[in-house]
Design a protein around this motif. Sequence first.
Motif, PDB file in Angstrom:
ATOM      1  N   ILE A 168       0.826  -1.211   0.000  1.00  0.00           N
ATOM      2  CA  ILE A 168       0.000   0.000   0.000  1.00  0.00           C
ATOM      3  C   ILE A 168       0.858   1.259   0.000  1.00  0.00           C
ATOM      4  CG2 ILE A 168      -1.957  -1.121   1.120  1.00  0.00           C
ATOM      5  CD1 ILE A 168      -1.015   0.053   3.767  1.00  0.00           C
ATOM      6  N   ALA A 169       2.157   1.100  -0.299  1.00  0.00           N
ATOM      7  CA  ALA A 169       3.059   2.257  -0.318  1.00  0.00           C
ATOM      8  C   ALA A 169       2.680   3.204  -1.449  1.00  0.00           C
ATOM      9  CB  ALA A 169       4.503   1.794  -0.479  1.00  0.00           C
ATOM     10  N   TYR A 170       2.874   4.493  -1.222  1.00  0.00           N
ATOM     11  CA  TYR A 170       2.620   5.497  -2.255  1.00  0.00           C
ATOM     12  C   TYR A 170       3.832   6.423  -2.348  1.00  0.00           C
ATOM     13  CZ  TYR A 170       0.382   8.981  -5.171  1.00  0.00           C
ATOM     14  OH  TYR A 170       0.077   9.821  -6.213  1.00  0.00           O
ATOM     15  N   PRO A 171       4.388   6.562  -3.551  1.00  0.00           N
ATOM     16  CA  PRO A 171       3.976   5.940  -4.822  1.00  0.00           C
ATOM     17  C   PRO A 171       4.252   4.441  -4.826  1.00  0.00           C
ATOM     18  CG  PRO A 171       6.040   7.105  -5.108  1.00  0.00           C
ATOM     19  CD  PRO A 171       5.563   7.442  -3.720  1.00  0.00           C
ATOM     20  N   PRO A 172       3.523   3.691  -5.651  1.00  0.00           N
ATOM     21  CA  PRO A 172       3.706   2.229  -5.671  1.00  0.00           C
ATOM     22  C   PRO A 172       5.141   1.852  -6.001  1.00  0.00           C
ATOM     23  CG  PRO A 172       1.733   2.867  -6.878  1.00  0.00           C
ATOM     24  CD  PRO A 172       2.464   4.142  -6.575  1.00  0.00           C
ATOM     25  N   LYS A 173       5.612   0.812  -5.345  1.00  0.00           N
ATOM     26  CA  LYS A 173       6.984   0.350  -5.547  1.00  0.00           C
ATOM     27  C   LYS A 173       7.029  -0.701  -6.649  1.00  0.00           C
ATOM     28  CE  LYS A 173       8.401   1.103  -0.740  1.00  0.00           C
ATOM     29  NZ  LYS A 173       8.939   0.466   0.493  1.00  0.00           N
ATOM     30  N   VAL A 174       7.885  -0.451  -7.627  1.00  0.00           N
ATOM     31  CA  VAL A 174       8.121  -1.424  -8.683  1.00  0.00           C
ATOM     32  C   VAL A 174       9.333  -2.286  -8.341  1.00  0.00           C
ATOM     33  CG1 VAL A 174       8.601  -1.749 -11.138  1.00  0.00           C
ATOM     34  CG2 VAL A 174       7.075   0.089 -10.402  1.00  0.00           C
ATOM     35  N   LEU A 175      10.344  -1.663  -7.763  1.00  0.00           N
ATOM     36  CA  LEU A 175      11.532  -2.376  -7.304  1.00  0.00           C
ATOM     37  C   LEU A 175      11.436  -2.536  -5.791  1.00  0.00           C
ATOM     38  CD1 LEU A 175      14.260  -0.542  -9.440  1.00  0.00           C
ATOM     39  CD2 LEU A 175      13.085  -2.696  -9.958  1.00  0.00           C
ATOM     40  N   PHE A 176      11.502  -3.762  -5.320  1.00  0.00           N
ATOM     41  CA  PHE A 176      11.343  -4.028  -3.887  1.00  0.00           C
ATOM     42  C   PHE A 176      12.032  -5.341  -3.554  1.00  0.00           C
ATOM     43  CE2 PHE A 176       7.835  -5.798  -6.237  1.00  0.00           C
ATOM     44  CZ  PHE A 176       7.702  -7.068  -5.734  1.00  0.00           C
ATOM     45  N   GLU A 177      12.230  -5.578  -2.294  1.00  0.00           N
ATOM     46  CA  GLU A 177      12.816  -6.836  -1.844  1.00  0.00           C
ATOM     47  C   GLU A 177      11.697  -7.868  -1.693  1.00  0.00           C
ATOM     48  OE1 GLU A 177      15.461  -8.669   1.856  1.00  0.00           O
ATOM     49  OE2 GLU A 177      15.023  -6.520   1.749  1.00  0.00           O
ATOM     50  N   PRO A 178      11.751  -8.972  -2.442  1.00  0.00           N
ATOM     51  CA  PRO A 178      10.662  -9.959  -2.387  1.00  0.00           C
ATOM     52  C   PRO A 178      10.509 -10.563  -0.996  1.00  0.00           C
ATOM     53  CG  PRO A 178      12.083 -10.341  -4.288  1.00  0.00           C
ATOM     54  CD  PRO A 178      12.782  -9.340  -3.420  1.00  0.00           C
ATOM     55  N   SER A 179       9.276 -10.853  -0.663  1.00  0.00           N
ATOM     56  CA  SER A 179       8.959 -11.462   0.621  1.00  0.00           C
ATOM     57  C   SER A 179       7.862 -12.499   0.417  1.00  0.00           C
ATOM     58  CB  SER A 179       8.497 -10.408   1.632  1.00  0.00           C
ATOM     59  OG  SER A 179       8.019 -11.020   2.815  1.00  0.00           O
TER      60      SER A 179
END
Length: 316
Positions: A50-61
């Motif tokens: 629900i982060a804003y702006p939406p995250k395209v690059l992130f650490e998978p979980s």
Amino acid sequence: MSKTTAHSVVAPTPTARRVSGAIVILYALITMIPLAWIVMTSFKTPPGSIAYPPKVLFEPSLEGYCNLFTTRSRQTPEYLESLPAPEPGCDAIVRSRNMVIAGPSNVIPRFTNSIIIAFGSTFLAVFLGTITAYAFSRFKVPFADDILFFILSTRFMPPIAVAIPIFLMYRAIGLSDTHLGMILLYTAVNVSLAVWLLKGFIDEIPREYEEAAMIDGYSRLHAFVKVVLPQAATGIAATAIFCLIFAWNEYAFAVLLTSGTAQTMPPFIPFIIGEGGQDWPAVAAATTLFLIPIFVFTILLRKHLLRGITFGAVRK
């Protein structure tokens, strides 16, 4: 003296082919964006989803999948310290949120219900639709056009128009929240589509093939199995896919007629709740898993769909 003018087919130029290919690829990529976003969300953490702006690059979980397959309870820090070290995987992920795993969730039973009901109703609808379409195609049925229109008219009504009568009827005869009740209902809805689709395919199979087989000693049933069914394989495959898509995704009847024993995934997924509201990674994980069976089923039947008129239906 008349002249016959031959019209030659002009092959597309290389530029036209490249432009057409680029348009198809672009359209495919655009339609895949929502699916890709769902899969990505399933590997995010609840705050990251629900982060804003939406995250395209992130650490998978894997927290979304852990939350999907387990029920959790929040515990005090003192109680957590008294427990042994968490095992790698879901136990460690849940413990990092100051919770412990209380047991399995209901996703596996709901997923199993979807498979039983969707595939069971698809098999029955295609089976009944095939033999009914064959009868209308090969025999003189009184009032055939009227009966076919009546069969098709069952698809005209929206589900909500018949939902309450079906609910009352199912409750009276004990079919509410049962696998058999849902299979019979979805079969009744899908059989009209199956009859109309398959009749078109069977009409295109020459009768001479069956007549030749019966002259050689085949019975009507053997000719149907050995001659008609292989020729109608493309139509049967396409019909099965359409019937399965409806039964797999149907929501209105499922939410009204099931609550526990026979509840399927569509009414279950929206009510996956986490702490403080909707657990979007778990919802995305459930949606991702929900897409897999119908995707695999379509891939398995792909060869029959791609055969087209060459193997699936014979033109006179």
